[in-house]
Design an enzyme around this catalytic site. Structure first.
Site, short mmCIF file in Angstrom:
data_model
loop_
_atom_site.label_atom_id
_atom_site.label_comp_id
_atom_site.label_asym_id
_atom_site.label_seq_id
_atom_site.Cartn_x
_atom_site.Cartn_y
_atom_site.Cartn_z
N ARG A 1 0.80 -1.22 0.00
CA ARG A 1 0.00 0.00 0.00
C ARG A 1 0.84 1.27 0.00
O ARG A 1 0.65 2.18 -0.82
CB ARG A 1 -0.92 0.03 1.24
N THR A 2 1.76 1.37 0.95
CA THR A 2 2.47 2.64 1.15
C THR A 2 3.33 2.97 -0.06
O THR A 2 3.30 4.10 -0.58
CB THR A 2 3.33 2.57 2.42
N LYS B 1 25.60 -5.42 -0.83
CA LYS B 1 27.05 -5.62 -0.91
C LYS B 1 27.74 -4.99 0.30
O LYS B 1 28.94 -4.78 0.30
CB LYS B 1 27.59 -4.96 -2.18
N ARG C 1 11.17 3.66 4.25
CA ARG C 1 10.68 2.67 5.21
C ARG C 1 11.87 1.84 5.67
O ARG C 1 12.69 1.41 4.84
CB ARG C 1 9.62 1.76 4.59
N HIS D 1 4.36 5.70 11.84
CA HIS D 1 3.97 5.57 10.42
C HIS D 1 2.97 6.72 10.18
O HIS D 1 1.76 6.53 10.09
CB HIS D 1 3.31 4.21 10.21
#
Ligand code: CP
Length: 354
Positions: A100-101, A128, A150, A178
């Site tokens: 969703r986000t 890496k 995020r 959030h």
């Protein structure tokens, strides 16, 4: 203090000062810099980042919701292409899974005319051994304007906000916050109830691991809603009472007379040890079904931020009931809220008419 903030506090400030956007108060503050943290500085200066709901003031929240409402209407009318962000670059930097986000930030950015890049961490140089700060420094060199982050570590977006020129938006950091989820939840509630003030909102389930719960608690209490948290003692930290919420360990009592029932996902991936006996038993006591929902007001809204665990925290019959569930509308409002946030941050000042 979240891990990343603690690390940032020990780092030299020269690189941040060089960028010309250094505010001592931001660096020294225990709170992360937010879109408008309520300090005199941030109230009267253009917002730079959206990192948390904590510290935001009612007019600032209301202005964002008003702007998002305008975008919601525009989106429904089909007139979604705008050039407000033409020439600007938005990078989605997601170190955790998201449907969703990430998608809604991409849509929001494109609808406002931005160039949108989705950085796939699974195929990036992070694999890496590149550090978060080196990744940030690389993106900074590419003159990114808006960085949506995020991360599984609380405080990671706040650290990046100190290191890059871009406006940083917290798209969910660990168990911290959030903020855009709380804004879209508030917009959805306000569209149905016309207000936030005085509403009884029951936030149910895995509050312990939930950044959604924390952002919602900050937003809703700021807007004078009455917030209850409901769940087993193992999933409700007693310290949460300090945020001005009532604690319930019984769904019937917690939902009694509620205007809004907001269910949370059981976050097994964040659990250390067995905090719930089994999914089946959890559903029996804390899963939302029609019988438990009957304790709330007859027209109570049913919400869930997604992704849902059907049959664990919510019964499909309730989740899919068009008379009660506004879960799909939450997703729709997610695009409008993110357009409002991108609009506000990119212009660097208050309310803009779409
Ligand atoms: N609600 C929410 O943040 O969903 P995603 O994890 O799919 O982005």
């Amino acid at each position: 203090m979240p891990d990343y903030e603690r690390a940032a506090a020990d780092r030299p400030l020269a690189s941040v000062r060089r960028q010309g956007r250094f505010h001592p108060s931001r660096f020294c503050s225990k709170r992360p810099p937010v879109i408008a943290a309520g300090s005199r500085e941030t109230l009267h200066q253009p917002p730079r980042h959206l990192l948390a709901m904590e510290g935001m003031h009612p007019p600032q929240i209301a202005a964002l919701l008003d702007l998002a409402e305008s975008y919601a209407l525009l989106n429904r009318s089909g007139k979604t292409k705008r050039d407000l962000l033409r020439g600007q670059t938005l990078i989605n930097l997601f170190f955790e899974d998201s449907t969703r986000t990430r998608t809604s930030f991409e849509l929001a950015g494109k609808r406002l005319g931005a160039d949108v890049i989705n950085m796939s961490v699974s195929t990036s140089s992070v694999n890496k051994g590149e550090t978060l700060l080196d990744t940030a420094s690389t993106l900074n060199a590419m003159n990114c304007d808006l960085l949506v982050v995020r991360h599984d570590q609380s405080g990671a977006p706040a650290l990046l906000a100190q290191k890059v020129d871009a406006a940083v938006i917290n798209a969910g950091d660990g168990t911290h916050e959030h903020p855009t989820q709380a804004l879209l939840d508030a917009l959805t509630i306000r569209r149905h109830r016309g207000r936030l003030e005085g509403l009884v909102v029951a936030i149910c389930g895995d509050v312990l691991h939930s950044r959604v719960a924390r952002s919602n608690i900050h937003l809703l209490t700021t807007m004078n809603s009455r917030v209850r948290v409901v769940g087993p003692p193992t999933l409700i930290p007693s310290s949460i009472a300090a945020l001005g919420v009532e604690i319930f360990h019984d769904m019937r009592a917690g939902l009694a007379g509620a205007d809004v029932v907001m269910m949370l996902r059981l976050q097994r991936e964040r659990m250390v040890g067995g905090l719930v006996p089994s999914a089946r038993e959890y559903f029996r006591f804390f899963g939302l079904d029609a019988a438990k929902l009957a304790n709330a007001k007859p027209d109570a809204l049913v919400m869930h931020p997604g992704p849902m665990n059907r049959g664990v925290e919510i019964d499909s019959a309730v989740a899919d009931d068009p008379q009660r569930s506004v879960i799909r509308e939450q997703v729709e409002m997610g695009v409008a809220v993110r357009m409002a946030v991108l609009d506000t941050l990119s212009r660097g000042h208050g309310r803009n008419e779409p």
